[in-house]
Design a protein around this motif. Structure first.
Motif, PDB file in Angstrom:
ATOM      1  N   PRO A 105       0.834  -1.216   0.000  1.00  0.00           N
ATOM      2  CA  PRO A 105       0.000   0.000   0.000  1.00  0.00           C
ATOM      3  C   PRO A 105       0.865   1.261   0.000  1.00  0.00           C
ATOM      4  O   PRO A 105       1.908   1.298   0.645  1.00  0.00           O
ATOM      5  CB  PRO A 105      -0.795  -0.128   1.303  1.00  0.00           C
ATOM      6  CG  PRO A 105      -0.812  -1.583   1.605  1.00  0.00           C
ATOM      7  CD  PRO A 105       0.522  -2.093   1.146  1.00  0.00           C
ATOM      8  N   VAL A 152      -0.099   5.787  14.732  1.00  0.00           N
ATOM      9  CA  VAL A 152       0.118   4.833  13.648  1.00  0.00           C
ATOM     10  C   VAL A 152       0.121   3.401  14.158  1.00  0.00           C
ATOM     11  O   VAL A 152      -0.059   2.475  13.377  1.00  0.00           O
ATOM     12  CB  VAL A 152       1.443   5.102  12.900  1.00  0.00           C
ATOM     13  CG1 VAL A 152       1.353   6.387  12.106  1.00  0.00           C
ATOM     14  CG2 VAL A 152       2.634   5.115  13.839  1.00  0.00           C
ATOM     15  N   SER A 205       9.675   3.012  15.644  1.00  0.00           N
ATOM     16  CA  SER A 205       8.776   1.862  15.748  1.00  0.00           C
ATOM     17  C   SER A 205       8.624   1.225  14.389  1.00  0.00           C
ATOM     18  O   SER A 205       8.829   1.878  13.356  1.00  0.00           O
ATOM     19  CB  SER A 205       7.420   2.296  16.295  1.00  0.00           C
ATOM     20  OG  SER A 205       6.856   3.304  15.481  1.00  0.00           O
ATOM     21  N   PHE A 244       6.546  -2.255  12.177  1.00  0.00           N
ATOM     22  CA  PHE A 244       5.419  -3.174  12.226  1.00  0.00           C
ATOM     23  C   PHE A 244       5.547  -4.239  11.159  1.00  0.00           C
ATOM     24  O   PHE A 244       6.100  -3.994  10.084  1.00  0.00           O
ATOM     25  CB  PHE A 244       4.097  -2.406  12.005  1.00  0.00           C
ATOM     26  CG  PHE A 244       3.929  -1.224  12.922  1.00  0.00           C
ATOM     27  CD1 PHE A 244       4.212   0.051  12.482  1.00  0.00           C
ATOM     28  CD2 PHE A 244       3.496  -1.396  14.224  1.00  0.00           C
ATOM     29  CE1 PHE A 244       4.074   1.150  13.322  1.00  0.00           C
ATOM     30  CE2 PHE A 244       3.358  -0.302  15.073  1.00  0.00           C
ATOM     31  CZ  PHE A 244       3.649   0.967  14.622  1.00  0.00           C
ATOM     32  N   TYR A 297       2.803  -6.477   9.063  1.00  0.00           N
ATOM     33  CA  TYR A 297       1.403  -6.714   8.756  1.00  0.00           C
ATOM     34  C   TYR A 297       1.306  -7.993   7.930  1.00  0.00           C
ATOM     35  O   TYR A 297       2.199  -8.334   7.162  1.00  0.00           O
ATOM     36  CB  TYR A 297       0.811  -5.555   7.940  1.00  0.00           C
ATOM     37  CG  TYR A 297       0.316  -4.376   8.755  1.00  0.00           C
ATOM     38  CD1 TYR A 297       1.208  -3.533   9.398  1.00  0.00           C
ATOM     39  CD2 TYR A 297      -1.045  -4.114   8.856  1.00  0.00           C
ATOM     40  CE1 TYR A 297       0.752  -2.444  10.134  1.00  0.00           C
ATOM     41  CE2 TYR A 297      -1.518  -3.029   9.589  1.00  0.00           C
ATOM     42  CZ  TYR A 297      -0.608  -2.199  10.219  1.00  0.00           C
ATOM     43  OH  TYR A 297      -1.067  -1.121  10.944  1.00  0.00           O
ATOM     44  N   LEU A 315       4.021  -7.914   5.152  1.00  0.00           N
ATOM     45  CA  LEU A 315       4.427  -6.558   4.810  1.00  0.00           C
ATOM     46  C   LEU A 315       5.211  -5.928   5.957  1.00  0.00           C
ATOM     47  O   LEU A 315       4.749  -5.911   7.103  1.00  0.00           O
ATOM     48  CB  LEU A 315       3.190  -5.697   4.529  1.00  0.00           C
ATOM     49  CG  LEU A 315       2.324  -6.127   3.340  1.00  0.00           C
ATOM     50  CD1 LEU A 315       0.909  -5.593   3.492  1.00  0.00           C
ATOM     51  CD2 LEU A 315       2.937  -5.660   2.040  1.00  0.00           C
ATOM     52  N   PRO A 363       6.805   3.749  10.118  1.00  0.00           N
ATOM     53  CA  PRO A 363       6.186   5.087  10.145  1.00  0.00           C
ATOM     54  C   PRO A 363       7.110   6.091   9.483  1.00  0.00           C
ATOM     55  O   PRO A 363       8.337   6.011   9.603  1.00  0.00           O
ATOM     56  CB  PRO A 363       6.012   5.375  11.631  1.00  0.00           C
ATOM     57  CG  PRO A 363       6.005   4.038  12.273  1.00  0.00           C
ATOM     58  CD  PRO A 363       6.941   3.199  11.465  1.00  0.00           C
TER      59      PRO A 363
END
Lengths: 113, 111
Positions: free
Chosen positions: A43, A99, B32, B34, B36, B87, B91
């Motif tokens: 995305p 976020v 940070s 992540f 996904y 994924l 940020p």
């Protein structure tokens, strides 16, 4: 507790047309972000709305515009559609600008012919 | 260096195998990170957050190496249900309020 909802699910348009996609955030969330996901790609951030204002914008042309309503729902508008605009459009909501708590809706699959 | 770069995959592994994905990022100020998970034609869902050196959740372990600017995701004892695209997300933007996604790595767990 309803999650993020988006409408429509699928959409077919022709080049040059305009399209409006809609998003309702998860209950308790007041921020909406929009992403475009082309086939085989991750995305890409389009823009983010908070307190009815566009707060951040990614690298997308002015043909992409949006709006946030007082109930926190949001619209994404794309004018003068191009073939390359065919993609999955994802809406994500979060409480404030956090976020780490972005929840995605199921997306709207746009096909431009 | 691209903002977020991942192993392209696909990874085809047998059930029970251990598999690891790597991701590199360009913004050294990122705090940070992540991972996904995205199933075919579905929306991305948060799998793990990484704020310090790493994080573990059951069969999943995420590790962060700030010096080399990479993040890894390790999946132990792979299940058929782990088949998905993973994924890597960092940020970015002013205030780090937007998410930058890698292209994703496709995993297929084979019976």
């Amino acid at each position: 507790d309803a999650g993020v909802t988006q409408s429509p699910t699928h959409l077919i348009k022709t080049r040059g047309q305009q399209v409006t996609l809609r998003c309702s955030p998860k209950s308790g969330h007041d921020t909406v972000s929009w992403y475009q996901q082309a086939l085989g790609q991750g995305p890409q951030f389009i823009f983010q709305y908070y307190e009815e204002e566009e707060r951040q914008r990614g690298n997308f042309p002015d043909r992409f515009s949006g709006h946030q309503f007082p109930n926190y729902s949001s619209e994404l508008n794309v004018n003068a559609l191009l073939l390359g605009d065919s993609a999955l459009y994802l809406c994500a909501s979060s409480p404030g600008l956090a976020v780490n708590e972005q929840f995605f809706g199921p997306g709207t699959r746009l096909t431009v012919l | 260096r691209k903002e977020v770069e991942q192993d392209p995959g696909p990874f085809n592994v047998p059930e029970g195998a251990t598999v690891a994905f790597n991701c590199t990022y360009s913004n050294s100020a990122s705090q940070s990170f992540f991972w996904y998970r995205q199933d075919c034609r579905k929306e991305p869902k948060l799998l793990m957050s990484v704020y310090s050196s790493g994080n573990e959740d059951g069969r999943f372990t995420a590790q962060l190496n700030r010096a080399s600017q990479y993040i890894s995701l390790l999946i132990r004892d792979s299940k058929l249900s782990d088949s998905a695209t993973y994924l890597c997300v960092v940020p970015s933007g002013a205030g780090s309020y937007q998410l930058t996604f890698g292209k994703g790595t496709k995993l297929s767990v084979i019976p």
